[in-house]
Scaffold this motif. Structure first.
Motif, PDB file in Angstrom:
ATOM      1  N   LYS A  62       0.736  -1.306   0.099  1.00 26.99           N
ATOM      2  CA  LYS A  62      -0.121  -0.054   0.061  1.00 26.99           C
ATOM      3  C   LYS A  62       0.977   1.259  -0.037  1.00 26.99           C
ATOM      4  O   LYS A  62       1.901   1.222   0.493  1.00 26.99           O
ATOM      5  N   ALA A  63       0.368   2.466  -0.328  1.00 26.36           N
ATOM      6  CA  ALA A  63       1.023   3.564  -0.691  1.00 26.36           C
ATOM      7  C   ALA A  63       1.263   4.024   1.103  1.00 26.36           C
ATOM      8  O   ALA A  63       0.430   3.592   1.917  1.00 26.36           O
ATOM      9  N   GLY A  64       2.715   4.357   1.239  1.00 31.13           N
ATOM     10  CA  GLY A  64       3.210   4.579   2.756  1.00 31.13           C
ATOM     11  C   GLY A  64       3.863   3.492   3.370  1.00 31.13           C
ATOM     12  O   GLY A  64       4.277   3.639   4.391  1.00 31.13           O
ATOM     13  N   ASP A  65       3.970   2.124   2.747  1.00 28.23           N
ATOM     14  CA  ASP A  65       4.652   1.178   3.543  1.00 28.23           C
ATOM     15  C   ASP A  65       6.121   1.494   3.077  1.00 28.23           C
ATOM     16  O   ASP A  65       6.688   1.672   1.967  1.00 28.23           O
ATOM     17  N   GLY A  93      13.149   3.573   1.978  1.00 29.68           N
ATOM     18  CA  GLY A  93      12.137   3.626   0.705  1.00 29.68           C
ATOM     19  C   GLY A  93      10.891   3.361   1.088  1.00 29.68           C
ATOM     20  O   GLY A  93      10.502   2.542   1.680  1.00 29.68           O
ATOM     21  N   VAL A  94      10.014   4.216   0.576  1.00 33.04           N
ATOM     22  CA  VAL A  94       8.673   4.286   0.506  1.00 33.04           C
ATOM     23  C   VAL A  94       8.025   3.672  -0.556  1.00 33.04           C
ATOM     24  O   VAL A  94       8.259   4.264  -1.730  1.00 33.04           O
ATOM     25  N   SER A  95       6.712   2.851  -0.279  1.00 29.90           N
ATOM     26  CA  SER A  95       5.925   2.534  -1.652  1.00 29.90           C
ATOM     27  C   SER A  95       4.992   3.619  -1.822  1.00 29.90           C
ATOM     28  O   SER A  95       4.564   4.113  -1.103  1.00 29.90           O
ATOM     29  N   SER A  96       4.824   3.787  -3.456  1.00 27.30           N
ATOM     30  CA  SER A  96       3.967   4.754  -3.659  1.00 27.30           C
ATOM     31  C   SER A  96       2.694   3.954  -4.067  1.00 27.30           C
ATOM     32  O   SER A  96       2.734   2.666  -4.183  1.00 27.30           O
ATOM     33  N   SER A  97       1.776   4.312  -4.640  1.00 27.44           N
ATOM     34  CA  SER A  97       0.533   3.786  -5.203  1.00 27.44           C
ATOM     35  C   SER A  97       1.087   2.905  -6.312  1.00 27.44           C
ATOM     36  O   SER A  97       1.453   3.600  -7.401  1.00 27.44           O
ATOM     37  N   PRO A  98       0.819   1.706  -6.567  1.00 26.41           N
ATOM     38  CA  PRO A  98       1.063   0.829  -7.546  1.00 26.41           C
ATOM     39  C   PRO A  98       0.163   1.211  -8.760  1.00 26.41           C
ATOM     40  O   PRO A  98      -0.801   1.432  -8.735  1.00 26.41           O
ATOM     41  N   LYS A  99       1.152   1.478  -9.920  1.00 25.68           N
ATOM     42  CA  LYS A  99       0.180   1.749 -11.177  1.00 25.68           C
ATOM     43  C   LYS A  99      -0.350   0.628 -12.125  1.00 25.68           C
ATOM     44  O   LYS A  99       0.367  -0.448 -11.977  1.00 25.68           O
TER      45      LYS A  99
END
Length: 185
Positions: A154-157, A179-185
């Motif tokens: 998820k975004a913010g993980d 490093g942070v996950s953004s919204s997967p496209k």
């Protein structure tokens, strides 16, 4: 002679009247002087109370500054020691099992140095911030070094940890670099 006595009595009465007038004038001056002394006393009392309050505030401020200096005075040195921690950690993580076997004594020395550094940090109130992959990004404790879309997150993980962060008592010494996950496209 009666006239002389009358003149003498008149002079005495006039002298007494003048004396009474002077006494009354003296009384007013005394009342004015007493009022001035009271005003001066009240002013001095006010100034004394203010000086006493200022002294108490200065004492409290110096106590607070002393406590902060005890707790946070070594923060500059602590910050300067963090790259040493990072280098030792990278050295331990970079070694393969074969390299560990070949350089056993050196690895033991690095490991002991790392443990001693961690013990010194704990002794002085320095605690590591070690985020886990998959935990939520907290801008109060973490510094985002990059953002990337990663499937299954998820975004913010947090998707990667580059460097641990550290707290000095209740203050952030260095945020954890992640490093942070953004919204997967």
């Amino acid at each position: 002679m009666a006239d002389a006595n009358k003149d003498t009595i008149d002079e005495i009465e006039l002298t007494e009247a003048e004396g009474f007038a002077e006494d009354e004038l003296g009384f007013e001056e005394q009342v004015n002087e007493l009022d001035q002394l009271r005003a001066e006393r009240d002013d001095m009392r006010d100034r004394f109370m203010r000086a006493l309050a200022d002294a108490e505030n200065a004492r409290k401020r110096s106590d607070r500054d002393r406590r902060e200096a005890e707790q946070y005075g070594g923060s500059k040195l602590s910050r300067d020691m963090l790259p040493v921690f990072d280098s030792l950690k990278r050295a331990l993580e970079a070694m393969t099992d074969e390299q560990r076997a070949a350089a056993g004594a050196v690895m033991d020395g690095i490991d002991l140095t790392m443990r001693e550094l961690i013990n010194v940090f704990k002794k002085h109130g320095i605690d590591p911030i070690t985020p886990e992959i998959g935990s939520k990004f907290d801008p109060q404790l973490h510094q985002a070094m990059f953002e990337a879309p990663v499937p299954g997150t998820k975004a913010g993980d947090i998707i990667q940890v580059m460097a641990d962060g550290f707290m000095l008592h209740d203050r952030l010494l260095r945020p954890a670099q992640v490093g942070v996950s953004s919204s997967p496209k």
